[in-house]
Write an enzyme that holds these catalytic residues in place. Sequence first.
Site, PDB file in Angstrom:
ATOM      1  CG  ASN A  13      -1.706   1.264   1.389  1.00 59.80           C
ATOM      2  OD1 ASN A  13      -1.820   2.038   0.438  1.00 59.80           O
ATOM      3  ND2 ASN A  13      -2.275   1.491   2.562  1.00 59.80           N
ATOM      4  CE  LYS A  15       0.284   3.366   4.746  1.00 60.81           C
ATOM      5  NZ  LYS A  15       0.021   3.442   6.177  1.00 60.81           N
ATOM      6  CG  HIS A  98      -5.869   1.680   4.854  1.00 62.63           C
ATOM      7  ND1 HIS A  98      -5.440   2.634   5.740  1.00 62.63           N
ATOM      8  CD2 HIS A  98      -4.853   0.786   4.727  1.00 62.63           C
ATOM      9  CE1 HIS A  98      -4.205   2.333   6.125  1.00 62.63           C
ATOM     10  NE2 HIS A  98      -3.824   1.215   5.525  1.00 62.63           N
ATOM     11  CD  GLU A 100      -2.974   5.331   6.655  1.00 64.27           C
ATOM     12  OE1 GLU A 100      -2.920   5.453   5.422  1.00 64.27           O
ATOM     13  OE2 GLU A 100      -2.042   4.831   7.322  1.00 64.27           O
ATOM     14  CD  GLU A 170      -3.694  -2.925   7.113  1.00 66.51           C
ATOM     15  OE1 GLU A 170      -2.596  -3.207   6.643  1.00 66.51           O
ATOM     16  OE2 GLU A 170      -4.246  -1.837   6.938  1.00 66.51           O
ATOM     17  N   GLY A 176       1.925   1.998  10.644  1.00 65.10           N
ATOM     18  CA  GLY A 176       2.824   3.146  10.510  1.00 65.10           C
ATOM     19  C   GLY A 176       3.456   3.579  11.823  1.00 65.10           C
ATOM     20  CB  SER A 216       4.846  -2.004  11.880  1.00 60.47           C
ATOM     21  OG  SER A 216       4.327  -0.702  12.103  1.00 60.47           O
ATOM     22  N   GLY A 237       2.687  -1.281   4.236  1.00 67.42           N
ATOM     23  CA  GLY A 237       2.757   0.147   3.952  1.00 67.42           C
ATOM     24  C   GLY A 237       4.197   0.578   3.723  1.00 67.42           C
TER      25      GLY A 237
HETATM   26  C1  PEP Z   1      -0.912  -0.140   5.771  1.00 61.95           C
HETATM   27  O1  PEP Z   1      -0.891   1.007   5.351  1.00 61.95           O
HETATM   28  O2  PEP Z   1      -1.832  -0.898   5.443  1.00 61.95           O
HETATM   29  C2  PEP Z   1       0.178  -0.577   6.655  1.00 61.95           C
HETATM   30  C3  PEP Z   1       0.117  -1.793   7.168  1.00 61.95           C
HETATM   31  O3  PEP Z   1       1.186   0.328   6.888  1.00 61.95           O
HETATM   32  P1  PEP Z   1       2.598   0.014   7.612  1.00 61.95           P
HETATM   33  O4  PEP Z   1       3.123  -1.264   7.042  1.00 61.95           O
HETATM   34  O5  PEP Z   1       3.453   1.196   7.291  1.00 61.95           O
HETATM   35  O6  PEP Z   1       2.309  -0.113   9.084  1.00 61.95           O
END
Ligand code: PEP
Length: 255
Positions: A13, A15, A98, A100, A170, A176, A216, A237
Amino acid sequence: MNKKLRKACIAGNWKMNKNRAEAKALIAEMTPLVKDAGCDVVICVPYTNLETALEATKGTNIKVGAQNCHWEASGAFTAEISAGMLSEMGVPYVIIGHSERRQYFGETDVTVNKRVRAALDAGLTVILCVGELLEQREQGVTEEICAMQTRIALGGVGKEELARIIIAYEPVWAIGTGKTATAAQANEVNHFIRTVVEKLYGQSAADAMTIQYGGSMNAANAEELLDQADVDGGLIGGASLKAADFAAIIKAASR
Ligand code: PEP
């Protein structure tokens, strides 16, 4: 992962990152690194990079996705993109729900369901995100939250359509933040979500459902997370923005 029962998928992703030139360069760098992947590989890029990504991934094993879509086919919805517009471009995947989008853009379980329905109708494969906030985990309602989000998002989705749904668990507190759920925590909730799918659609559908972990995940922790029986891949991400890190995660998912 249990590759006998279901397909593993690693999805990036991006973003709101990468301009066109950067997107082209990143795809060119990752293509040789992931060409022998033993799992599905998807990159979900900003709308402005979809055309570039489709072009740059032609003839490779990398598939392209968007990060959202609207539920209406067309109309007065300034700045929105419909599922049909994505499928007309040849985009096969879309992320829906998602955290966000839920946190910053007023996405609700009901609008997530409408978007899922529209995406399926347009022929897309959906990466459906669910997960609890930190306060919810601390209050002990992780399962209730994930069950509710999953059940509402799948409202009106037929059993035969599940082959085009991937669920990404998630935990919002892990996205993040650098705070990864432990492998045991990820597996426990992924397994729980599978039982929710089982109650809705039966055991064979639940067994076949690809359920990713996201939050992460990186080159260093991917192997341990992906070793869990109910973790069928990852939604990545930050680490998907570096070819070597993304490739290392794909390698861990390819064993
Ligand atoms: C995401 O944006 O779905 C995500 C898991 O981000 P990150 O890996 O940066 O935590």
